[in-house]
Scaffold this motif. Sequence first.
Motif, PDB file in Angstrom:
ATOM      1  N   UNK A   1     -33.623 -11.308  -1.461  1.00  0.00           N
ATOM      2  CA  UNK A   1     -34.883 -11.519  -2.166  1.00  0.00           C
ATOM      3  C   UNK A   1     -34.717 -11.047  -3.607  1.00  0.00           C
ATOM      4  N   UNK A   2     -34.538 -12.004  -4.510  1.00  0.00           N
ATOM      5  CA  UNK A   2     -34.354 -11.695  -5.933  1.00  0.00           C
ATOM      6  C   UNK A   2     -33.203 -10.707  -6.155  1.00  0.00           C
ATOM      7  N   UNK A   3     -32.081 -10.976  -5.518  1.00  0.00           N
ATOM      8  CA  UNK A   3     -30.898 -10.151  -5.711  1.00  0.00           C
ATOM      9  C   UNK A   3     -30.412 -10.296  -7.144  1.00  0.00           C
ATOM     10  N   UNK A   4     -30.274  -9.191  -7.849  1.00  0.00           N
ATOM     11  CA  UNK A   4     -29.856  -9.194  -9.248  1.00  0.00           C
ATOM     12  C   UNK A   4     -28.346  -9.412  -9.309  1.00  0.00           C
ATOM     13  N   UNK A   5     -27.936 -10.589  -9.769  1.00  0.00           N
ATOM     14  CA  UNK A   5     -26.517 -10.928  -9.800  1.00  0.00           C
ATOM     15  C   UNK A   5     -25.776 -10.298 -10.966  1.00  0.00           C
TER      16      UNK A   5
ATOM     17  N   UNK B   1     -17.818 -23.277   5.457  1.00  0.00           N
ATOM     18  CA  UNK B   1     -18.209 -23.985   4.253  1.00  0.00           C
ATOM     19  C   UNK B   1     -18.917 -22.992   3.336  1.00  0.00           C
ATOM     20  N   UNK B   2     -19.625 -23.517   2.364  1.00  0.00           N
ATOM     21  CA  UNK B   2     -20.364 -22.647   1.464  1.00  0.00           C
ATOM     22  C   UNK B   2     -20.932 -23.428   0.304  1.00  0.00           C
ATOM     23  N   UNK B   3     -21.878 -22.817  -0.390  1.00  0.00           N
ATOM     24  CA  UNK B   3     -22.438 -23.381  -1.611  1.00  0.00           C
ATOM     25  C   UNK B   3     -21.819 -22.644  -2.781  1.00  0.00           C
ATOM     26  N   UNK B   4     -21.232 -23.394  -3.710  1.00  0.00           N
ATOM     27  CA  UNK B   4     -20.652 -22.776  -4.892  1.00  0.00           C
ATOM     28  C   UNK B   4     -21.448 -23.169  -6.132  1.00  0.00           C
ATOM     29  N   UNK B   5     -21.517 -22.258  -7.073  1.00  0.00           N
ATOM     30  CA  UNK B   5     -22.080 -22.523  -8.391  1.00  0.00           C
ATOM     31  C   UNK B   5     -20.932 -22.366  -9.377  1.00  0.00           C
ATOM     32  N   UNK B   6     -20.643 -23.411 -10.106  1.00  0.00           N
ATOM     33  CA  UNK B   6     -19.463 -23.433 -10.964  1.00  0.00           C
ATOM     34  C   UNK B   6     -19.766 -24.148 -12.270  1.00  0.00           C
ATOM     35  N   UNK B   7     -19.027 -23.803 -13.299  1.00  0.00           N
ATOM     36  CA  UNK B   7     -19.182 -24.471 -14.592  1.00  0.00           C
ATOM     37  C   UNK B   7     -18.223 -25.641 -14.746  1.00  0.00           C
ATOM     38  N   UNK B   8     -17.340 -25.849 -13.746  1.00  0.00           N
ATOM     39  CA  UNK B   8     -16.336 -26.917 -13.818  1.00  0.00           C
ATOM     40  C   UNK B   8     -16.543 -27.915 -12.691  1.00  0.00           C
TER      41      UNK B   8
ATOM     42  N   UNK C   1     -17.659  -8.743 -12.236  1.00  0.00           N
ATOM     43  CA  UNK C   1     -16.704  -9.846 -12.397  1.00  0.00           C
ATOM     44  C   UNK C   1     -17.388 -11.213 -12.343  1.00  0.00           C
ATOM     45  N   UNK C   2     -18.714 -11.224 -12.370  1.00  0.00           N
ATOM     46  CA  UNK C   2     -19.464 -12.478 -12.272  1.00  0.00           C
ATOM     47  C   UNK C   2     -20.103 -12.792 -13.620  1.00  0.00           C
ATOM     48  N   UNK C   3     -19.559 -13.795 -14.314  1.00  0.00           N
ATOM     49  CA  UNK C   3     -20.129 -14.221 -15.588  1.00  0.00           C
ATOM     50  C   UNK C   3     -21.079 -15.379 -15.316  1.00  0.00           C
ATOM     51  N   UNK C   4     -22.331 -15.153 -15.566  1.00  0.00           N
ATOM     52  CA  UNK C   4     -23.367 -16.117 -15.201  1.00  0.00           C
ATOM     53  C   UNK C   4     -23.669 -17.043 -16.371  1.00  0.00           C
ATOM     54  N   UNK C   5     -23.420 -18.315 -16.171  1.00  0.00           N
ATOM     55  CA  UNK C   5     -23.662 -19.316 -17.210  1.00  0.00           C
ATOM     56  C   UNK C   5     -25.145 -19.694 -17.241  1.00  0.00           C
ATOM     57  N   UNK C   6     -25.519 -20.416 -18.303  1.00  0.00           N
ATOM     58  CA  UNK C   6     -26.897 -20.903 -18.393  1.00  0.00           C
ATOM     59  C   UNK C   6     -27.150 -22.035 -17.404  1.00  0.00           C
TER      60      UNK C   6
ATOM     61  N   UNK D   1     -33.465 -16.766 -13.326  1.00  0.00           N
ATOM     62  CA  UNK D   1     -33.341 -15.558 -14.118  1.00  0.00           C
ATOM     63  C   UNK D   1     -32.192 -14.674 -13.689  1.00  0.00           C
ATOM     64  N   UNK D   2     -31.079 -15.318 -13.289  1.00  0.00           N
ATOM     65  CA  UNK D   2     -29.884 -14.604 -12.827  1.00  0.00           C
ATOM     66  C   UNK D   2     -30.150 -13.766 -11.567  1.00  0.00           C
ATOM     67  N   UNK D   3     -31.148 -14.198 -10.823  1.00  0.00           N
ATOM     68  CA  UNK D   3     -31.447 -13.559  -9.546  1.00  0.00           C
ATOM     69  C   UNK D   3     -31.392 -14.603  -8.434  1.00  0.00           C
ATOM     70  N   UNK D   4     -30.999 -14.158  -7.255  1.00  0.00           N
ATOM     71  CA  UNK D   4     -30.774 -15.068  -6.137  1.00  0.00           C
ATOM     72  C   UNK D   4     -31.668 -14.712  -4.962  1.00  0.00           C
ATOM     73  N   UNK D   5     -32.344 -15.729  -4.427  1.00  0.00           N
ATOM     74  CA  UNK D   5     -33.089 -15.591  -3.180  1.00  0.00           C
ATOM     75  C   UNK D   5     -32.511 -16.591  -2.192  1.00  0.00           C
ATOM     76  N   UNK D   6     -32.178 -16.129  -1.003  1.00  0.00           N
ATOM     77  CA  UNK D   6     -31.599 -16.975   0.032  1.00  0.00           C
ATOM     78  C   UNK D   6     -32.446 -16.866   1.285  1.00  0.00           C
ATOM     79  N   UNK D   7     -32.903 -18.024   1.789  1.00  0.00           N
ATOM     80  CA  UNK D   7     -33.714 -18.070   3.008  1.00  0.00           C
ATOM     81  C   UNK D   7     -33.032 -19.008   3.991  1.00  0.00           C
ATOM     82  N   UNK D   8     -32.768 -18.524   5.200  1.00  0.00           N
ATOM     83  CA  UNK D   8     -32.135 -19.317   6.241  1.00  0.00           C
ATOM     84  C   UNK D   8     -33.047 -19.327   7.462  1.00  0.00           C
ATOM     85  N   UNK D   9     -33.441 -20.523   7.885  1.00  0.00           N
ATOM     86  CA  UNK D   9     -34.324 -20.680   9.045  1.00  0.00           C
ATOM     87  C   UNK D   9     -35.577 -19.823   8.935  1.00  0.00           C
ATOM     88  N   UNK D  10     -36.137 -19.776   7.720  1.00  0.00           N
ATOM     89  CA  UNK D  10     -37.386 -19.060   7.493  1.00  0.00           C
ATOM     90  C   UNK D  10     -37.248 -17.564   7.309  1.00  0.00           C
ATOM     91  N   UNK D  11     -36.034 -17.038   7.409  1.00  0.00           N
ATOM     92  CA  UNK D  11     -35.811 -15.600   7.240  1.00  0.00           C
ATOM     93  C   UNK D  11     -35.130 -15.331   5.904  1.00  0.00           C
TER      94      UNK D  11
END
Length: 207
Positions: free
Chosen positions: A168-172, A88-95, A177-182, A154-164
């Motif tokens: 940490x603020x990964x600059x996307x 599975x997965x989490x997607x972020x989409x404009x559609x 090829x990744x166009x980041x929408x508002x 702020x177009x940065x991603x932090x992912x925490x799984x089971x407390x780990x």
Amino acid sequence: MRKTFFILLSFALVAGAAVAQEEGFEAIFNGKNLDGWAIQGLEKAGPKVQEDGVLAVDGWDYWAVITKKQYGDFILRFDCKFDAKGNSGIILTTAVKEAFKKELFEIQLAADPGEVDKKTTGALFTPKGSFQAADKNPTKAIGEWNSVEVKYQGKKLTLVINGETVYDNLDLTQFEDLKLADKFHIGIQRNDYKKAAYFKNIRVKEL
């Protein structure tokens, strides 16, 4: 009497801390149906809300359930577990509809405890098919619940799984090829024949 009071006070403090930790979060899955969500793909063979209030992400094909609402900066929290080979997965989409034909990116979630490569849990998939492997994979054994937190700000991603912390603020913006929408719709994706992933306690805090 004093002991009873101490126990009650301790319980109140713990409960209060839990409430404070969840302050500002809104449940976006009610455990009864998919109100507030759109289904993209095989609607009849796709997602199922079980009697215990868990969303079973299974079926026969590639599809997703996607929030009708869009979110800007946010924190997403949920619990998930997997069948063997569940994907599975989490997607972020404009559609909302035909999301997979539009620009999106995915945070991979899969039944691969401990394994780390470009397609295991925590990996990022970009619209043109490039992959970013995670540094670690703290996913628990198959069948155990995992707590997941996704922070997008702020177009940065932090992912925490089971407390780990996986990112940490990964600059996307580094992904060309990744166009980041508002704002994005948040989706739960499915991509494995007959193998399920399960979700509960899905909630969001807008930042």
